[in-house]
Structures are given as structure tokens and as C-alpha cells.
Design a protein around this motif. Sequence first.
Motif, mmCIF file in Angstrom:
data_model
loop_
_atom_site.group_PDB
_atom_site.id
_atom_site.type_symbol
_atom_site.label_atom_id
_atom_site.label_comp_id
_atom_site.label_asym_id
_atom_site.label_seq_id
_atom_site.Cartn_x
_atom_site.Cartn_y
_atom_site.Cartn_z
ATOM 1 N N LYS A 33 32.570 66.711 -2.820
ATOM 2 C CA LYS A 33 31.425 65.929 -2.147
ATOM 3 C C LYS A 33 31.907 65.030 -0.946
ATOM 4 O O LYS A 33 32.786 64.480 -1.026
ATOM 5 N N VAL A 34 31.201 65.160 0.194
ATOM 6 C CA VAL A 34 31.487 64.942 1.534
ATOM 7 C C VAL A 34 30.757 63.718 1.872
ATOM 8 O O VAL A 34 29.351 63.773 1.768
ATOM 9 N N ALA A 35 31.121 62.547 2.324
ATOM 10 C CA ALA A 35 30.327 61.692 2.974
ATOM 11 C C ALA A 35 30.795 61.249 4.240
ATOM 12 O O ALA A 35 32.040 61.636 4.782
ATOM 13 N N LEU A 36 30.077 61.023 5.213
ATOM 14 C CA LEU A 36 30.428 61.111 6.751
ATOM 15 C C LEU A 36 29.913 59.288 7.274
ATOM 16 O O LEU A 36 29.265 58.662 6.744
ATOM 17 N N VAL A 37 30.932 58.883 7.981
ATOM 18 C CA VAL A 37 30.906 57.452 8.483
ATOM 19 C C VAL A 37 30.832 57.788 10.188
ATOM 20 O O VAL A 37 31.859 58.362 10.709
ATOM 21 N N ASP A 38 29.834 57.294 10.894
ATOM 22 C CA ASP A 38 29.772 57.554 12.511
ATOM 23 C C ASP A 38 29.815 55.995 13.049
ATOM 24 O O ASP A 38 29.206 55.204 12.944
ATOM 25 N N LEU A 39 31.069 55.875 13.722
ATOM 26 C CA LEU A 39 31.361 54.875 14.378
ATOM 27 C C LEU A 39 30.979 54.655 15.868
ATOM 28 O O LEU A 39 31.459 53.764 16.528
ATOM 29 N N ASP A 40 30.445 56.042 15.989
ATOM 30 C CA ASP A 40 30.273 56.065 17.613
ATOM 31 C C ASP A 40 28.841 55.584 17.829
ATOM 32 O O ASP A 40 28.059 56.044 17.301
ATOM 33 N N PRO A 41 28.595 54.581 18.794
ATOM 34 C CA PRO A 41 27.358 54.126 19.160
ATOM 35 C C PRO A 41 26.213 55.292 19.484
ATOM 36 O O PRO A 41 24.981 54.955 19.695
#
Length: 199
Positions: A33-41
Motif C-alpha cells: 500500500k503506497v502513499a505519496l506526499v508532494d512537497l513541491d509547490p
Amino acid sequence: MSRIVTFAQQKGGAGKTTVLTQLAHHWLASGLKVALVDLDPQGSLTRWAAMRSDMACTASSDWKAGSDIRAAARKADLVLVDCPGNADILLRATIRDSDLVIAPSQPSMMDLWALEPVLEMAKKEKTPLRVLLNRVPPTGRAAQDAREVLGADLLDQHLGNRVIFQQAFAMGKAAAELQPRSKAAIEVSAVAAEIDAIS
Ligand SMILES: Nc1ncnc2c1ncn2[C@@H]1O[C@H](COP(=O)(O)OP(=O)(O)O)[C@@H](O)[C@H]1O
Ligand SMILES: [Mg+2]
């Protein structure tokens, strides 16, 4: 416990977001189970994830980043964090919270030099880091030269310069979904296997 892998490298265009999406699909297909976090505006990972429905992606920044990453980790086996180019306090805190940093880099000396700040940050925070050579030309000494500069920090496997990575990204897909037997797909599997073996 969930594993947090952060993709970081100061230089824009190194391939952080591209590589992250390819690996995300690989690990999802392998049953995690993969979750993504995008810190790039700029939000390119968010756009890619919006084209599919099998991975949650949280767009985050600044003071929210730490709690958003931890919240993602509670719900997934694997959290992949995409970082903007510039190194700052946010990157340091993210690296501190991560189990592993993958730093993609093109194999030119200029790009390898640009890795120095992230290498130092990971060392200070005691987070394991591996450099992944990306867009490696099919001939020439680029990979050997990089090995001499980076030593054990460098993954053995690398990715070539492949148009299918760009085509897949634009469709919200991975190369392995478009052409499962392509060189690109095989390279991604090999990189993932090497990362899996890092304790
Ligand atoms: N292995 C590759 N083969 C071909 N094109 C690539 C590869 N890796 C990245 N690119 C292209 O290079 C550009 C920068 O990649 P990107 O993933 O956005 O880098 P970053 O997230 O580090 O800024 C994009 O246009 C992407 O399609
Ligand atoms: Mg990016």
C-alpha cells in the motif's frame, strides 16, 4: 511499520518526480500500500497521482509536512515523499523523519557536485542515502566516473534516458504499465530490488 522514502536533490530536473512515480507503481504492483506526499509547490506528482486512483497523494508544505508525512505513514506500507529543488529547513526535517533518501542525479560532474548539500544533510541527520544515476547515456564512462566520486553511496543499478518515462508520466502511468517488457520497465524493477535490499 511503514517505510518513508524521500526523493531529494537540490538540482531541478534531476528526475526526482519521474523516478518516484516509476518506483511507486512498481511497489504498488508488488502488493504494497503506497502513499505519496508532494512537497513541491509545482505539484507535478499531485497531477500524476490525480490521473489514477490507486495511490493517495497529499500536497503539503512548511509546518504541515511532518504531520502529513506521519499521517500518510499510519495508513500505508510505504510513503514516498517528493521534494522541491531548493534545500531548506523543510528538507532537513523531512530527511530526519525518513528511513531512506534517494537522490537521483544525472551522471555529469556538475550534477554530482550539486549533490553535496543533500549528502551532508543526510549524514548529519543519520538517514541512509543512495544516489541513483538517471538519464545515463548508453555508452561512455559516466557511470564509472560517478562511482569514483560517490563510492558506496551510489546504487549499482541506474536508469537510462528513455522517452517512455516522459510519455508514461504525462498519462499518469508508469513505463511498466505501457510496455511491461521495455528496457525502462526492467531498469525500474532492478532499481527497486536494490532499494528493497537496503535495510
Ligand atoms: N530517465 C529519464 N529519461 C528521460 N527523461 C527523463 C528521465 N528522467 C527525467 N526525465 C525528464 O526530465 C525532466 C525533469 O524530470 P523531473 O522528474 O521533473 O525532475 P525533478 O523532479 O528532479 O525536477 C522531465 O521532463 C522528465 O520527463
Ligand atoms: Mg520534481
